[in-house]
Design a protein around this motif. Sequence first.
Motif, PDB file in Angstrom:
ATOM      1  N   GLY A   1       4.094  -8.246 -41.367  1.00  0.00           N
ATOM      2  CA  GLY A   1       5.366  -8.697 -40.807  1.00  0.00           C
ATOM      3  C   GLY A   1       6.344  -7.599 -40.444  1.00  0.00           C
ATOM      4  O   GLY A   1       7.526  -7.861 -40.218  1.00  0.00           O
ATOM      5  N   CYS A   2       5.865  -6.348 -40.345  1.00  0.00           N
ATOM      6  CA  CYS A   2       6.770  -5.253 -39.945  1.00  0.00           C
ATOM      7  C   CYS A   2       7.203  -5.462 -38.493  1.00  0.00           C
ATOM      8  O   CYS A   2       6.475  -6.056 -37.698  1.00  0.00           O
ATOM      9  CB  CYS A   2       6.077  -3.909 -40.041  1.00  0.00           C
ATOM     10  SG  CYS A   2       5.590  -3.432 -41.693  1.00  0.00           S
ATOM     11  N   LEU A   3       8.362  -4.894 -38.135  1.00  0.00           N
ATOM     12  CA  LEU A   3       8.884  -5.025 -36.775  1.00  0.00           C
ATOM     13  C   LEU A   3       7.849  -4.607 -35.734  1.00  0.00           C
ATOM     14  O   LEU A   3       7.633  -5.290 -34.738  1.00  0.00           O
ATOM     15  CB  LEU A   3      10.166  -4.190 -36.632  1.00  0.00           C
ATOM     16  CG  LEU A   3      10.830  -4.202 -35.253  1.00  0.00           C
ATOM     17  CD1 LEU A   3      11.295  -5.606 -34.875  1.00  0.00           C
ATOM     18  CD2 LEU A   3      12.005  -3.223 -35.206  1.00  0.00           C
TER      19      LEU A   3
ATOM     20  N   GLY B   1      10.457   0.683 -37.526  1.00  0.00           N
ATOM     21  CA  GLY B   1       9.246  -0.075 -37.201  1.00  0.00           C
ATOM     22  C   GLY B   1       8.639  -0.756 -38.411  1.00  0.00           C
ATOM     23  O   GLY B   1       7.911  -1.742 -38.274  1.00  0.00           O
ATOM     24  N   HIS B   2       8.956  -0.243 -39.590  1.00  0.00           N
ATOM     25  CA  HIS B   2       8.368  -0.832 -40.801  1.00  0.00           C
ATOM     26  C   HIS B   2       9.392  -1.598 -41.633  1.00  0.00           C
ATOM     27  O   HIS B   2       9.168  -1.856 -42.815  1.00  0.00           O
ATOM     28  CB  HIS B   2       7.635   0.253 -41.601  1.00  0.00           C
ATOM     29  CG  HIS B   2       6.557   0.882 -40.771  1.00  0.00           C
ATOM     30  ND1 HIS B   2       5.367   0.242 -40.497  1.00  0.00           N
ATOM     31  CD2 HIS B   2       6.546   2.050 -40.065  1.00  0.00           C
ATOM     32  CE1 HIS B   2       4.648   1.007 -39.670  1.00  0.00           C
ATOM     33  NE2 HIS B   2       5.342   2.099 -39.388  1.00  0.00           N
ATOM     34  N   MET B   3      10.511  -1.967 -40.996  1.00  0.00           N
ATOM     35  CA  MET B   3      11.380  -2.959 -41.636  1.00  0.00           C
ATOM     36  C   MET B   3      10.630  -4.281 -41.573  1.00  0.00           C
ATOM     37  O   MET B   3      10.093  -4.642 -40.521  1.00  0.00           O
ATOM     38  CB  MET B   3      12.684  -3.128 -40.831  1.00  0.00           C
ATOM     39  CG  MET B   3      13.655  -1.975 -40.951  1.00  0.00           C
ATOM     40  SD  MET B   3      14.959  -2.060 -39.662  1.00  0.00           S
ATOM     41  CE  MET B   3      15.897  -3.470 -40.210  1.00  0.00           C
TER      42      MET B   3
ATOM     43  N   ASP C   1      -0.820  -8.348 -39.758  1.00  0.00           N
ATOM     44  CA  ASP C   1      -1.012  -7.060 -40.428  1.00  0.00           C
ATOM     45  C   ASP C   1      -0.361  -5.938 -39.640  1.00  0.00           C
ATOM     46  O   ASP C   1      -0.450  -5.885 -38.415  1.00  0.00           O
ATOM     47  CB  ASP C   1      -2.510  -6.741 -40.550  1.00  0.00           C
ATOM     48  CG  ASP C   1      -3.194  -7.687 -41.520  1.00  0.00           C
ATOM     49  OD1 ASP C   1      -2.525  -8.130 -42.478  1.00  0.00           O
ATOM     50  OD2 ASP C   1      -4.388  -7.997 -41.310  1.00  0.00           O
ATOM     51  N   CYS C   2       0.256  -5.019 -40.371  1.00  0.00           N
ATOM     52  CA  CYS C   2       0.777  -3.808 -39.739  1.00  0.00           C
ATOM     53  C   CYS C   2      -0.167  -2.671 -40.116  1.00  0.00           C
ATOM     54  O   CYS C   2      -0.805  -2.707 -41.163  1.00  0.00           O
ATOM     55  CB  CYS C   2       2.190  -3.524 -40.258  1.00  0.00           C
ATOM     56  SG  CYS C   2       2.923  -2.047 -39.526  1.00  0.00           S
ATOM     57  N   ARG C   3      -0.212  -1.640 -39.275  1.00  0.00           N
ATOM     58  CA  ARG C   3      -1.133  -0.541 -39.588  1.00  0.00           C
ATOM     59  C   ARG C   3      -0.695   0.259 -40.803  1.00  0.00           C
ATOM     60  O   ARG C   3      -1.440   1.086 -41.307  1.00  0.00           O
ATOM     61  CB  ARG C   3      -1.324   0.357 -38.365  1.00  0.00           C
ATOM     62  CG  ARG C   3      -0.044   0.839 -37.794  1.00  0.00           C
ATOM     63  CD  ARG C   3      -0.224   1.490 -36.452  1.00  0.00           C
ATOM     64  NE  ARG C   3       1.086   1.915 -35.989  1.00  0.00           N
ATOM     65  CZ  ARG C   3       1.296   2.904 -35.157  1.00  0.00           C
ATOM     66  NH1 ARG C   3       0.282   3.559 -34.662  1.00  0.00           N
ATOM     67  NH2 ARG C   3       2.515   3.227 -34.793  1.00  0.00           N
ATOM     68  N   CYS C   4       0.529   0.000 -41.300  1.00  0.00           N
ATOM     69  CA  CYS C   4       0.963   0.688 -42.517  1.00  0.00           C
ATOM     70  C   CYS C   4       0.378   0.035 -43.767  1.00  0.00           C
ATOM     71  O   CYS C   4       0.507   0.551 -44.865  1.00  0.00           O
ATOM     72  CB  CYS C   4       2.491   0.697 -42.615  1.00  0.00           C
ATOM     73  SG  CYS C   4       3.212  -0.912 -43.011  1.00  0.00           S
ATOM     74  N   GLY C   5      -0.256  -1.149 -43.587  1.00  0.00           N
ATOM     75  CA  GLY C   5      -0.844  -1.826 -44.742  1.00  0.00           C
ATOM     76  C   GLY C   5      -0.041  -3.043 -45.186  1.00  0.00           C
ATOM     77  O   GLY C   5      -0.524  -3.856 -45.971  1.00  0.00           O
TER      78      GLY C   5
HETATM   79 ZN   LIG Z   1       4.438  -1.457 -41.168  1.00  0.00          ZN
END
Ligand SMILES: [Zn+2]
Length: 394
Positions: free
Chosen positions: A254-256, A237-239, A247-251
């Motif tokens: 463009g994450c999957l 999911g974070h590729m 924005d992704c919730r990981c910070g």
């Molecule tokens: Zn992410």
Amino acid sequence: MIKATQQQTKAHNRSLLLQLVYDRQQVSRAELARLTGLTRTTVSGLVAELIQDELVGEVGLGPSIGGKPPTLLQIVADSRSLLGVDLASHEFHGAVVNLRGQVQYRYSIPLKGDAEVDPLERVYELVDGLLPMCKSPILGIGIGTPGLVNSEQGIVRYSVNLDWRNLPLGANLKERYHLPVCVANDCQAAALAETTFGANKNTPNLIVVKVGRGIGSGIVLNGRLYGGYDFCGGEIGHMVISDEDVDCRCGHKGCLEAVASSQAILTRVQAAFSSSPVLSQMVHSPQEVDLQVLINAYHAGDTLILSELKRIGMYLGIAFANLVSVLNIHKIVLAGSLVVGASDGIIPSAYETMWNRSLDLLGKEMVLETSRLGNDIVVLGAAALLMQAELGLV
Ligand SMILES: [Zn+2]
């Protein structure tokens, strides 16, 4: 020391026989001796133990091959109850399952509107609701949870969804219920479900990709779940897949999962609500559009949703092309309500992108399919974890 080794050998042989009885459906003692190379006396002794434990039963006579017809053995599927728990969906979902992965009872607890309640209390509530429904000795409690999990120690190292950091979930449950407990990442559990109870039973190499609020995968290599350096293998999911400013919730951006999760499509469809006549007929406001409404609108011919599903397929296809190039795996199984409910909107564009972006020889061989295990996939995986840990069945 010698005694310990003998005990280990005995336990190993017992698991080996149990596995064969499990895999073969029906088998005789003589066949077990032939398949394992163990003496008939050893086989008879261990089978007697398995029968006494009610894991294995005699089911009648097989065809004679000259002498006395052999007695056939099979697994007693209902001899144990397994509690499977899925903490990854919009509600906590649990089930009582037998040794063949047949669901005997389901129980769910919705999570909406009680942010102040510790999710751990909800897990206890769920298990408390499942325990009285077990009709046979309980093998243990298996948990599939979102986040990074140390499955050896039963510790949830970090779960954004549940706001847990270094939670000793396994130890907490063991202390409360005095039962064996297994904890794993939900996507890794899903992969185990697919190779234990699903259409891909015993497939040695495959990836199960679960598209939900987040996206993750469980990677099975050479018949074993790939955990990686510290159990976090498969966090696809974070590729970083897109150069869009999302924005992704990981910070990161463009994450999957930021561009292709069910949350991502819901957000985009809600924002474009007014341009969809089909949706406007089904609900009154964008806030009322949930995943089921979205899937229903797609099947009613909504072109906005079709183009959004194709977009998700395109991003998944990029991720799959990368995975195929690294791992040379030839099958990816998709799970999660969105991909299962609208697979024909997503899979063709995933195929097209994957073919266009991977080496011909690798991409053309690839098979994408949806899991048939439905919403039980994680609870079944949690049950499979228990079978592995407690009975040595893989
Ligand atoms: Zn992410």
